[in-house]
Design a protein around this motif. Structure first.
Motif, PDB file in Angstrom:
ATOM      1  N   HIS A 136       0.848  -1.197   0.000  1.00  0.00           N
ATOM      2  CA  HIS A 136       0.000   0.000   0.000  1.00  0.00           C
ATOM      3  C   HIS A 136       0.877   1.239   0.000  1.00  0.00           C
ATOM      4  CE1 HIS A 136      -2.861   3.066   1.187  1.00  0.00           C
ATOM      5  NE2 HIS A 136      -3.854   2.212   1.010  1.00  0.00           N
ATOM      6  N   SER A 137       0.551   2.180  -0.851  1.00  0.00           N
ATOM      7  CA  SER A 137       1.342   3.401  -0.986  1.00  0.00           C
ATOM      8  C   SER A 137       1.292   4.270   0.262  1.00  0.00           C
ATOM      9  CB  SER A 137       0.816   4.217  -2.170  1.00  0.00           C
ATOM     10  OG  SER A 137       1.384   5.511  -2.196  1.00  0.00           O
ATOM     11  N   SER A 138       2.407   4.942   0.531  1.00  0.00           N
ATOM     12  CA  SER A 138       2.413   6.050   1.484  1.00  0.00           C
ATOM     13  C   SER A 138       1.725   7.249   0.837  1.00  0.00           C
ATOM     14  CB  SER A 138       3.848   6.422   1.855  1.00  0.00           C
ATOM     15  OG  SER A 138       4.530   5.340   2.430  1.00  0.00           O
ATOM     16  N   GLU A 139       1.396   8.249   1.658  1.00  0.00           N
ATOM     17  CA  GLU A 139       0.700   9.436   1.152  1.00  0.00           C
ATOM     18  C   GLU A 139       1.728  10.402   0.551  1.00  0.00           C
ATOM     19  OE1 GLU A 139      -2.726  12.604   2.613  1.00  0.00           O
ATOM     20  OE2 GLU A 139      -1.797  11.252   4.056  1.00  0.00           O
ATOM     21  N   MET A 140       2.011  10.229  -0.726  1.00  0.00           N
ATOM     22  CA  MET A 140       3.161  10.890  -1.342  1.00  0.00           C
ATOM     23  C   MET A 140       2.970  12.386  -1.570  1.00  0.00           C
ATOM     24  SD  MET A 140       5.405   8.636  -1.335  1.00  0.00           S
ATOM     25  CE  MET A 140       6.620   9.709  -2.105  1.00  0.00           C
ATOM     26  N   GLU A 141       1.758  12.842  -1.768  1.00  0.00           N
ATOM     27  CA  GLU A 141       1.549  14.269  -2.025  1.00  0.00           C
ATOM     28  C   GLU A 141       2.026  15.118  -0.850  1.00  0.00           C
ATOM     29  OE1 GLU A 141      -2.056  17.412  -3.154  1.00  0.00           O
ATOM     30  OE2 GLU A 141      -2.410  15.256  -3.211  1.00  0.00           O
ATOM     31  N   ALA A 164       2.283  -1.025  -7.226  1.00  0.00           N
ATOM     32  CA  ALA A 164       1.408  -0.212  -6.379  1.00  0.00           C
ATOM     33  C   ALA A 164       1.369   1.217  -6.917  1.00  0.00           C
ATOM     34  CB  ALA A 164       1.889  -0.223  -4.936  1.00  0.00           C
ATOM     35  N   GLN A 165       0.247   1.893  -6.677  1.00  0.00           N
ATOM     36  CA  GLN A 165       0.096   3.238  -7.223  1.00  0.00           C
ATOM     37  C   GLN A 165      -0.400   4.224  -6.172  1.00  0.00           C
ATOM     38  OE1 GLN A 165      -2.459   2.911 -10.659  1.00  0.00           O
ATOM     39  NE2 GLN A 165      -0.806   2.140 -11.964  1.00  0.00           N
ATOM     40  N   TYR A 166      -0.016   5.479  -6.390  1.00  0.00           N
ATOM     41  CA  TYR A 166      -0.570   6.600  -5.642  1.00  0.00           C
ATOM     42  C   TYR A 166      -1.140   7.566  -6.674  1.00  0.00           C
ATOM     43  CZ  TYR A 166      -0.935  10.835  -2.834  1.00  0.00           C
ATOM     44  OH  TYR A 166      -1.419  11.955  -2.210  1.00  0.00           O
ATOM     45  N   ASN A 167      -2.434   7.863  -6.565  1.00  0.00           N
ATOM     46  CA  ASN A 167      -3.108   8.716  -7.552  1.00  0.00           C
ATOM     47  C   ASN A 167      -2.806   8.277  -8.985  1.00  0.00           C
ATOM     48  OD1 ASN A 167      -4.476  10.282  -5.717  1.00  0.00           O
ATOM     49  ND2 ASN A 167      -2.945  11.910  -5.659  1.00  0.00           N
ATOM     50  N   VAL A 171       4.277   3.864  -7.650  1.00  0.00           N
ATOM     51  CA  VAL A 171       5.190   4.265  -6.592  1.00  0.00           C
ATOM     52  C   VAL A 171       6.622   3.945  -7.032  1.00  0.00           C
ATOM     53  CG1 VAL A 171       3.460   3.904  -4.806  1.00  0.00           C
ATOM     54  CG2 VAL A 171       5.076   2.067  -5.327  1.00  0.00           C
ATOM     55  N   GLY A 172       7.550   4.670  -6.450  1.00  0.00           N
ATOM     56  CA  GLY A 172       8.944   4.564  -6.869  1.00  0.00           C
ATOM     57  C   GLY A 172       9.326   5.656  -7.838  1.00  0.00           C
ATOM     58  N   THR A 173       8.305   6.313  -8.440  1.00  0.00           N
ATOM     59  CA  THR A 173       8.574   7.361  -9.428  1.00  0.00           C
ATOM     60  C   THR A 173       8.267   8.761  -8.893  1.00  0.00           C
ATOM     61  OG1 THR A 173       6.357   7.251 -10.418  1.00  0.00           O
ATOM     62  CG2 THR A 173       8.033   5.748 -11.291  1.00  0.00           C
ATOM     63  N   TYR A 174       7.878   8.862  -7.618  1.00  0.00           N
ATOM     64  CA  TYR A 174       7.557  10.166  -7.031  1.00  0.00           C
ATOM     65  C   TYR A 174       8.792  10.853  -6.462  1.00  0.00           C
ATOM     66  CZ  TYR A 174       2.499   9.748  -7.385  1.00  0.00           C
ATOM     67  OH  TYR A 174       1.223   9.660  -7.859  1.00  0.00           O
ATOM     68  N   GLY A 175       9.659  10.090  -5.847  1.00  0.00           N
ATOM     69  CA  GLY A 175      10.806  10.666  -5.158  1.00  0.00           C
ATOM     70  C   GLY A 175      12.000  10.871  -6.079  1.00  0.00           C
ATOM     71  N   ARG A 275      -6.858   2.963   0.648  1.00  0.00           N
ATOM     72  CA  ARG A 275      -7.317   4.342   0.593  1.00  0.00           C
ATOM     73  C   ARG A 275      -7.709   4.711  -0.835  1.00  0.00           C
ATOM     74  NH1 ARG A 275      -5.384   7.098   5.267  1.00  0.00           N
ATOM     75  NH2 ARG A 275      -6.406   8.958   4.464  1.00  0.00           N
ATOM     76  N   GLN A 276      -8.551   5.722  -0.998  1.00  0.00           N
ATOM     77  CA  GLN A 276      -9.091   6.057  -2.315  1.00  0.00           C
ATOM     78  C   GLN A 276      -8.017   6.505  -3.295  1.00  0.00           C
ATOM     79  OE1 GLN A 276     -11.922   9.203  -1.663  1.00  0.00           O
ATOM     80  NE2 GLN A 276     -10.363  10.733  -1.191  1.00  0.00           N
TER      81      GLN A 276
END
Length: 368
Positions: A136-141, A164-167, A171-175, A275-276
């Motif tokens: 499950h993704s952390s809240e990256m925003e 896994a995805q956030y929005n 994941v892994g591509t936000y940071g 989470r949504q």
């Protein structure tokens, strides 16, 4: 009856012909370190995630360690992360010479509580290292906002979160860098250790290419101090075969999780949430109950394997008492350690087996 918590033999049996051909091709090539399979897998994995670059390394731990080194994080620096994680997350920070600063997790996603990060930022803080726990993704925003406000690096621990995805973004591509493990039981697993770092920053990419291989810019010419941490050809060949199946396997994991959710909806165990803004990939299906140990024994006696991920929070591990934390400092993580239980989940698990596991959990509750 025997339903193991993991069963890698089923997957190998399904992929045997493809994998055996991949092994043979590597042996025939005579190249076993940093060859064509590593190069191609790096390209394929980066494309799969939507990242610019990928660097194959020796393990997920080394992916984290080298990412910290690429950011020049070392002695005297602090890295914010969580106590509810596998020890390797913290080992990587220690390897770099930095100090882990721990923040408790949310009660539902088991990921870092972003509301508690800002007050822990000091002039020594150099990075935030969120762990995408159990898939499950952390809240990256919110993490990105804090990193930008305080000029901090973000290194994502996505070792349990392939796909896994956030929005709707992987994941892994936000940071600044995202780190993945290919330990055999991962959603995308090798037949030994292996790891990957993804980044969209060409400067970090070039530095990581040197760091993983003695700091060399070319053979026998080291520009910086580096390490020996290379994904080998055999593992890359295995992973290239498996990557083609990852989306199908992810879909199946989500189907299994949904069936567990339906079958256990009226039970007294706490079920995983999604989470949504997240797409959960269920590396682990983790329930929570204050009768965890009795339930685990009940299932084991009836042939169902389970696991506890993880029984001792980082701040209570003997190796990390030096961090100075005390029991009670992280109540969510400590509660989790005493109540969580991972049920069998892998793509080859049958519907009948899922129904059996859920039925036994319901039976246990009715009998006690």
């Amino acid at each position: 009856m025997n339903i193991p918590v993991f069963d890698l033999k089923r997957q190998y049996k399904y992929l045997k012909t493809e994998l055996d051909n991949a092994f043979t091709n590597v042996f025939d090539s005579g190249t076993f370190v940093l060859g064509e399979n590593v190069r191609m897998f790096e390209v394929e994995f980066a494309n799969y995630l939507g990242a610019e670059f990928a660097i194959g390394v020796g393990s997920g731990t080394e992916a984290l360690h080298l990412s910290l080194k690429a950011c020049d994080i070392g002695p005297g620096d602090e890295v914010i992360t969580v106590p509810n994680t596998a020890v390797p997350t913290i080992s990587a920070i220690s390897f770099a010479g930095a100090r882990p600063v721990l923040i408790d997790v949310t009660p539902d996603t088991y990921t870092i509580d972003t509301k508690k990060i800002e007050k822990k930022i000091t002039n020594k803080t150099k990075a935030i290292l969120p762990v995408h726990m159990y898939g499950h993704s952390s809240e990256m925003e919110q993490i990105k906002k804090l990193a930008e406000a305080y000029n901090l690096r973000i290194i994502e621990d996505a070792c349990q979160a392939h796909c896994a995805q956030y929005n709707s973004r992987n994941v892994g591509t936000y940071g600044d860098m995202g780190c993945f493990s290919f330990y055999p039981t991962k959603n995308l697993g090798a037949y030994g250790d292996g790891g990957m770092i993804v980044t969209n920053d060409e400067e970090f990419y070039n530095r990581l290419i040197m760091l993983r291989n003695y700091g060399e810019v070319k053979k026998f010419t080291s520009q910086i101090e580096g390490f020996n941490s290379r994904l080998d050809e055999l593992q890359a060949a295995v992973l290239r075969v498996k990557l083609k199946h990852l989306q199908t396997w992810t879909n199946r994991r989500r189907e299994i999780a949904m069936l567990y959710q339906q079958l256990l909806f009226n039970s007294n165990v706490q079920l995983p949430c999604e989470r949504q803004w997240a797409k959960h990939v269920y590396h682990l299906f983790v329930i929570r109950t204050n009768r965890r140990d009795a339930l685990r024994e009940y299932l084991q006696e009836r042939g169902v394997g389970t696991q506890i991920h993880y029984p001792i929070p980082i701040h209570m591990q003997e190796a990390y008492k030096k961090l100075g934390y005390q029991e009670g400092d992280f109540p969510m993580s400590e509660r989790n350690a005493g109540e969580i239980l991972s049920l069998p989940i892998y793509p080859e698990l049958t519907t009948e087996e899922i129904e059996t596991v859920a039925g036994l959990i319901t039976e246990f509750q009715g009998a006690t």
